[in-house]
Design an enzyme around this catalytic site. Structure first.
Site, PDB file in Angstrom:
ATOM      1  N   LYS A 127      87.888  85.213 101.670  1.00 58.61           N
ATOM      2  CA  LYS A 127      89.454  85.652 101.421  1.00 58.61           C
ATOM      3  C   LYS A 127      90.244  84.506 101.869  1.00 58.61           C
ATOM      4  O   LYS A 127      91.292  84.174 101.279  1.00 58.61           O
ATOM      5  CB  LYS A 127      89.554  86.690 102.693  1.00 58.61           C
ATOM      6  CG  LYS A 127      89.655  88.133 102.075  1.00 58.61           C
ATOM      7  CD  LYS A 127      88.061  88.585 101.669  1.00 58.61           C
ATOM      8  CE  LYS A 127      87.373  88.671 100.654  1.00 58.61           C
ATOM      9  NZ  LYS A 127      86.019  89.229 100.504  1.00 58.61           N
ATOM     10  N   GLU A 154      84.956  88.100  93.207  1.00 59.48           N
ATOM     11  CA  GLU A 154      85.886  87.392  93.885  1.00 59.48           C
ATOM     12  C   GLU A 154      85.690  85.947  93.736  1.00 59.48           C
ATOM     13  O   GLU A 154      86.896  85.186  93.791  1.00 59.48           O
ATOM     14  CB  GLU A 154      85.714  87.854  95.478  1.00 59.48           C
ATOM     15  CG  GLU A 154      86.166  89.201  95.526  1.00 59.48           C
ATOM     16  CD  GLU A 154      86.010  89.795  97.154  1.00 59.48           C
ATOM     17  OE1 GLU A 154      86.588  90.614  97.499  1.00 59.48           O
ATOM     18  OE2 GLU A 154      85.619  88.899  97.966  1.00 59.48           O
ATOM     19  N   HIS A 198     111.347 102.283 101.506  1.00 57.50           N
ATOM     20  CA  HIS A 198     111.711 101.777 100.223  1.00 57.50           C
ATOM     21  C   HIS A 198     112.380 100.242 100.463  1.00 57.50           C
ATOM     22  O   HIS A 198     113.118 100.064 101.437  1.00 57.50           O
ATOM     23  CB  HIS A 198     112.830 102.593  99.819  1.00 57.50           C
ATOM     24  CG  HIS A 198     113.202 102.152  98.533  1.00 57.50           C
ATOM     25  ND1 HIS A 198     112.648 102.144  97.025  1.00 57.50           N
ATOM     26  CD2 HIS A 198     114.300 101.576  97.858  1.00 57.50           C
ATOM     27  CE1 HIS A 198     113.369 101.614  96.054  1.00 57.50           C
ATOM     28  NE2 HIS A 198     114.488 101.043  96.740  1.00 57.50           N
TER      29      HIS A 198
HETATM   30  C1  LIG Z   1      80.752  86.239 100.102  1.00 54.78           C
HETATM   31  C2  LIG Z   1      80.721  87.588 100.948  1.00 54.78           C
HETATM   32  C3  LIG Z   1      81.963  88.261 100.858  1.00 54.78           C
HETATM   33  C4  LIG Z   1      81.991  89.542 101.709  1.00 54.78           C
HETATM   34  N1  LIG Z   1      83.441  90.247 101.542  1.00 54.78           N
HETATM   35  C5  LIG Z   1      83.379  91.314 102.385  1.00 54.78           C
HETATM   36  C6  LIG Z   1      84.549  91.812 102.605  1.00 54.78           C
HETATM   37  O1  LIG Z   1      85.827  91.171 101.751  1.00 54.78           O
HETATM   38  N2  LIG Z   1      84.844  93.097 103.116  1.00 54.78           N
HETATM   39  C7  LIG Z   1      83.711  93.644 103.901  1.00 54.78           C
HETATM   40  O2  LIG Z   1      83.757  94.348 104.447  1.00 54.78           O
HETATM   41  N3  LIG Z   1      82.372  93.196 103.553  1.00 54.78           N
HETATM   42  C8  LIG Z   1      82.506  91.733 102.781  1.00 54.78           C
HETATM   43  N4  LIG Z   1      81.162  91.335 102.787  1.00 54.78           N
HETATM   44  C9  LIG Z   1      79.939  92.070 103.514  1.00 54.78           C
HETATM   45  C10 LIG Z   1      79.866  91.743 105.036  1.00 54.78           C
HETATM   46  O3  LIG Z   1      80.025  90.354 105.160  1.00 54.78           O
HETATM   47  C11 LIG Z   1      78.912  92.489 105.637  1.00 54.78           C
HETATM   48  O4  LIG Z   1      78.647  93.932 105.174  1.00 54.78           O
HETATM   49  C12 LIG Z   1      78.759  92.241 107.209  1.00 54.78           C
HETATM   50  O5  LIG Z   1      78.619  90.804 107.679  1.00 54.78           O
HETATM   51  C13 LIG Z   1      77.672  93.136 107.676  1.00 54.78           C
HETATM   52  O6  LIG Z   1      77.695  92.892 109.123  1.00 54.78           O
HETATM   53  P1  LIG Z   1      76.236  92.944 109.950  1.00 54.78           P
HETATM   54  O7  LIG Z   1      76.729  92.973 111.366  1.00 54.78           O
HETATM   55  O8  LIG Z   1      75.653  94.267 109.640  1.00 54.78           O
HETATM   56  O9  LIG Z   1      75.495  91.898 109.670  1.00 54.78           O
HETATM   57  P2  LIG Z   1      75.743  90.224 109.446  1.00 54.78           P
HETATM   58  O10 LIG Z   1      77.038  90.107 109.412  1.00 54.78           O
HETATM   59  O11 LIG Z   1      74.752  89.833 108.360  1.00 54.78           O
HETATM   60  O12 LIG Z   1      75.281  89.702 110.891  1.00 54.78           O
HETATM   61  C14 LIG Z   1      73.954  89.939 111.205  1.00 54.78           C
HETATM   62  C15 LIG Z   1      73.722  88.433 112.020  1.00 54.78           C
HETATM   63  O13 LIG Z   1      72.320  88.850 112.681  1.00 54.78           O
HETATM   64  C16 LIG Z   1      71.819  87.308 112.984  1.00 54.78           C
HETATM   65  N5  LIG Z   1      70.277  87.412 113.105  1.00 54.78           N
HETATM   66  C17 LIG Z   1      69.431  87.968 112.016  1.00 54.78           C
HETATM   67  N6  LIG Z   1      68.275  87.873 112.590  1.00 54.78           N
HETATM   68  C18 LIG Z   1      68.413  87.553 113.680  1.00 54.78           C
HETATM   69  C19 LIG Z   1      67.418  87.338 114.905  1.00 54.78           C
HETATM   70  N7  LIG Z   1      66.242  87.719 114.736  1.00 54.78           N
HETATM   71  N8  LIG Z   1      67.878  86.921 115.968  1.00 54.78           N
HETATM   72  C20 LIG Z   1      69.031  86.641 116.234  1.00 54.78           C
HETATM   73  N9  LIG Z   1      69.983  86.769 115.296  1.00 54.78           N
HETATM   74  C21 LIG Z   1      69.730  87.135 114.043  1.00 54.78           C
HETATM   75  C22 LIG Z   1      72.486  86.595 111.627  1.00 54.78           C
HETATM   76  O14 LIG Z   1      72.301  85.226 111.926  1.00 54.78           O
HETATM   77  C23 LIG Z   1      73.773  87.042 111.325  1.00 54.78           C
HETATM   78  O15 LIG Z   1      74.477  86.225 112.087  1.00 54.78           O
HETATM   79  C24 LIG Z   1      80.925  90.116 102.246  1.00 54.78           C
HETATM   80  C25 LIG Z   1      79.620  89.408 102.151  1.00 54.78           C
HETATM   81  C26 LIG Z   1      79.742  88.232 101.447  1.00 54.78           C
HETATM   82  C27 LIG Z   1      78.331  87.570 101.412  1.00 54.78           C
END
Ligand SMILES: Cc1cc2nc3c(=O)[nH]c(=O)nc-3n(C[C@H](O)[C@H](O)[C@H](O)COP(=O)(O)OP(=O)(O)OC[C@H]3O[C@@H](n4cnc5c(N)ncnc54)[C@H](O)[C@@H]3O)c2cc1C
Length: 467
Positions: A53, A188, A446
Site C-alpha cells: 500500500k 496491485e 455532502h
Molecule cells: C503482497 C501482499 C499484499 C497483501 N495485501 C493485503 C491487504 O491489502 N489486505 C489484507 O487484508 N491482506 C493482504 N495480504 C494478506 C495478509 O498479509 C495475510 O492475510 C496476513 O498477513 C495473514 O496473517 P497471519 O497472522 O495469519 O499470518 P502472517 O502475517 O503470514 O504471519 C505469520 C508469521 O508467523 C511467522 N512464523 C511462521 N512459522 C513460524 C515458526 N515456526 N516460529 C515462529 N514464527 C513463525 C512468520 O515469520 C510470520 O511472520 C497481502 C499479502 C501479500 C503477500
C-alpha cells in the site's frame, strides 16, 4: 527450560498472532509470542499489505502529478525510485516497532526464534543464534500464516523471477513486467510498476480476472485496468518461465489448446496465490489434523483436534486477509477466556487497492443466482456523485443486492475512488442486517463519495434522486 509458565504461547507474530497475544494479555493471560522473522507484524506489515500500500500510494501520487495538467499542476516530474522504496521501508519499520511497543505495554513476552510444538503443553524455540528454549504453557495458538504458492518447476530467484516479496524491492523499473496470476496481489503490484513506467502483461489461467468478485464488477475492473495500459492474456496456462542474465521468457499455451505464446520481459512476477505455512511446527508428530490444502483444521472455537492447541489466520480455512486473521485471533482467545468469540466469514470485506479501488462484502450476484435467492439490485454510478466529480474520478459504481422479499442487504460491491474505505459502512449495515431503506434513510454527509452508497440503496426501490 523456561522458569515461567504461560497461559498462552502464540507461534507467529503476524496480524493474527500479535493481535491475539495482545487481546489475551488484556484478558489477564500470561502470554508469549514466538516470531522467527526478527520483526513483528508478519507477512502483512513486513512484505504484504503495508509495503504494497505504501508503494501503491506513492506510485499513485507520481502518476497523478505526471498527469496533473487538468488540475493546473504543471512542471517537470521525475522519479526517485530509491527514495520511494526507502519511504516504504520506513513505514514498515515504524509499524513493526510499534507492535513491539504494544507488546511491552501489554506485557506480552516477545520471543525471537523459530517455534515448534514439543508437546501440547510445551513450545520449543530455536533462536537465531542456535540456542534452544522450552516454554511451558496451558495453551498453544498456531498463527504461522502463509507463503507464496510456487509454480511447479520454476525457481523464484527474487531478481528476474520474483514473488510479491521481490516485487516490492525491485531496484529499477522493469521495461517489461509479466505478472502470472490476475488476483489481487498481481494486479496491485502490476499497477505499481505500470504507474512507474513498466509495460505490464498479466497472464491468467482462468478466462476472467479476480475470480471471486461479482462478474459485472470484475469485467468493469478489467476494462479500466486495460484503459490504463495493462494487457491481459486470459485463459492461458503458463508452461515455462526461463530466466537468463538478459531477460525472462514466459511461455504460455491457450487453455483451449493451440499454439504456445512467448512473453519476453525484464521481470516475471509469480502471483498465483498463497498456501498455508506449517513447516517445522511438528504438526504430524503431535497429531494435529490438516486438510487437503494443508490448512490446520479447527472447530468453531478455533481449537484443533488436539486439546489446548488452537489455530487462526491464513493457516486455517477462510479468506487469506489480515483483518480476517485479526478477527480470528480475538475470537479464539475470547473463547479460551470463556467468552463468546465468533467471526462472521460471510461479512469479511475484501478490497483491491488499485485505482480505482474495488471493494465488496457479502454475496455476489452469481452466488445469489446459484442459491436460487430472489434478489433486487440497486446501482449508482460515480459519474453522478458530486464529490467524485470534484476529484475527477468518476469511473465506477456502487451495486447493492438485497432480498426481494425481506429487503435484507446481501451484498455490496463498489468499484471507484476510495471504495476500500467506503465498504466499512456496508459491512456495519449488513452486520445489523439492515435493509437498503435503513441505509437510504441514514443521513450521509455532502459532498461525499458515500452518498453513492445511499443513492444505490435508494435505487434498490427505484427511487434514486441524482440519476
Ligand atoms: C503482497 C501482499 C499484499 C497483501 N495485501 C493485503 C491487504 O491489502 N489486505 C489484507 O487484508 N491482506 C493482504 N495480504 C494478506 C495478509 O498479509 C495475510 O492475510 C496476513 O498477513 C495473514 O496473517 P497471519 O497472522 O495469519 O499470518 P502472517 O502475517 O503470514 O504471519 C505469520 C508469521 O508467523 C511467522 N512464523 C511462521 N512459522 C513460524 C515458526 N515456526 N516460529 C515462529 N514464527 C513463525 C512468520 O515469520 C510470520 O511472520 C497481502 C499479502 C501479500 C503477500
Amino acid at each position: 527450560m523456561s522458569e515461567v509458565s504461560y497461559d498462552l504461547v502464540v507461534i507467529g507474530g503476524g496480524p493474527g498472532g500479535y493481535v491475539a497475544a495482545i487481546r489475551a494479555a488484556q484478558l489477564g493471560m500470561k502470554v508469549a509470542c514466538v516470531e522467527k522473522r526478527g520483526a513483528l507484524g508478519g507477512t502483512c506489515l513486513n512484505v504484504g499489505c503495508i509495503p504494497s500500500k505504501a508503494l501503491l500510494h506513492s506510485s499513485e501520487l507520481y502518476e497523478e502529478a505526471l498527469h496533473g495538467q487538468k488540475h493546473g499542476i504543471v512542471g517537470r516530474i521525475s522519479l526517485d525510485l530509491k527514495a520511494m522504496l526507502a519511504r516504504k521501508d520506513d513505514v514498515v519499520v515504524n509499524l513493526t516497532k510499534g507492535v513491539e511497543g504494544l507488546f511491552k505495554k501489554n506485557k506480552v513476552d516477545y520471543v525471537i526464534g523459530s517455534g515448534r510444538i514439543a508437546t501440547p503443553g510445551q513450545v520449543g524455540v530455536t533462536t537465531a543464534e542456535g540456542k534452544s528454549l522450552l516454554l511451558n504453557t496451558k495453551r498453544i495458538l498456531i498463527a504461522t500464516g502463509s507463503e507464496t504458492t510456487p509454480l511447479p518447476g520454476i525457481t523464484i530467484d527474487e531478481k528476474r523471477i520474483v514473488s510479491s516479496t521481490g516485487a516490492l524491492t525491485l531496484s529499477e523499473v522493469p521495461k517489461k513486467l509479466v505478472v502470472i496470476g490476475a488476483g489481487v496481489i498481481g494486479l496491485e503490484l502490476g499497477s505499481v510498476w505500470r504507474r512507474l513506467g513498466a509495460e505490464v502483461t498479466v497472464v491468467e489461467f482462468l478466462d476472467r480476472i479476480t475470480p471471486t468478485m461479482d462478474i459485472e464488477v470484475s469485467r468493469q475492473f478489467q476494462k479500466m485496468l486495460g484503459k490504463q495500459g495493462i494487457q491481459f492474456k486470459l485463459a492461458m496456462k503458463v508452461s515455462g518461465v526461463k530466466a537468463s542474465n538478459k531477460e525472462v521468457v514466459v511461455t504460455a499455451e491457450p487453455v483451449a489448446g493451440s499454439k504456445a505464446e512467448e512473453f519476453k520481459a525484464d521481470v516475471a512476477l509469480i502471483a498465483i496465490g498463497r498456501r498455508p505455512f506449517t513447516q517445522g511446527l511438528g504438526l504430524k508428530e503431535i497429531g494435529v489434523a490438516t486438510d487437503e490444502k494443508g490448512r490446520v483444521q479447527v472447530n468453531v472455537h478455533f481449537e484443533t483436534n488436539v486439546k489446548g492447541i488452537y489455530a487462526i489466520g491464513d493457516v486455517i480455512a477462510g479468506p487469506m486477509l489480515a483483518h480476517k486473521a485479526e478477527e480470528d485471533g480475538i475470537a479464539a482467545v475470547e473463547s479460551m477466556a470463556g467468552q463468546a468469540g465468533h467471526v462472521n466469514y460471510n461479512l469479511v470485506p475484501s478490497v483491491v487497492y488499485t485505482m480505482p479501488e474495488v471493494a465488496c462484502v457479502g454475496k455476489t450476484e452469481e452466488q445469489l443466482k446459484a442459491e436460487g435467492t430472489q434478489y433486487k439490485v440497486g446501482k449508482f454510478p460515480f459519474l453522478a456523485n458530486s464529490r467524485a466529480r470534484t476529484m475527477g474520478m468518476t469511473d465506477g459504481f456502487v451495486k447493492i443486492l438485497a432480498d426481494a422479499k425481506t429487503d435484507e442487504v446481501y451484498g455490496v460491491h463498489i468499484i471507484g475512488p476510495q471504495a476500500g474505505t467506503m465498504i466499512a459502512e456496508a459491512a456495519i449495515a449488513m452486520e445489523f442486517r439492515a435493509s437498503p431503506e435503513d441505509i437510504a434513510r441514514t443521513c450521509h454527509s455532502h459532498p461525499d463519495l458515500n452518498e453513492a452508497i445511499k443513492e444505490a440503496a435508494l435505487a434498490v426501490a427505484g427511487r434514486a434522486i441524482h440519476i
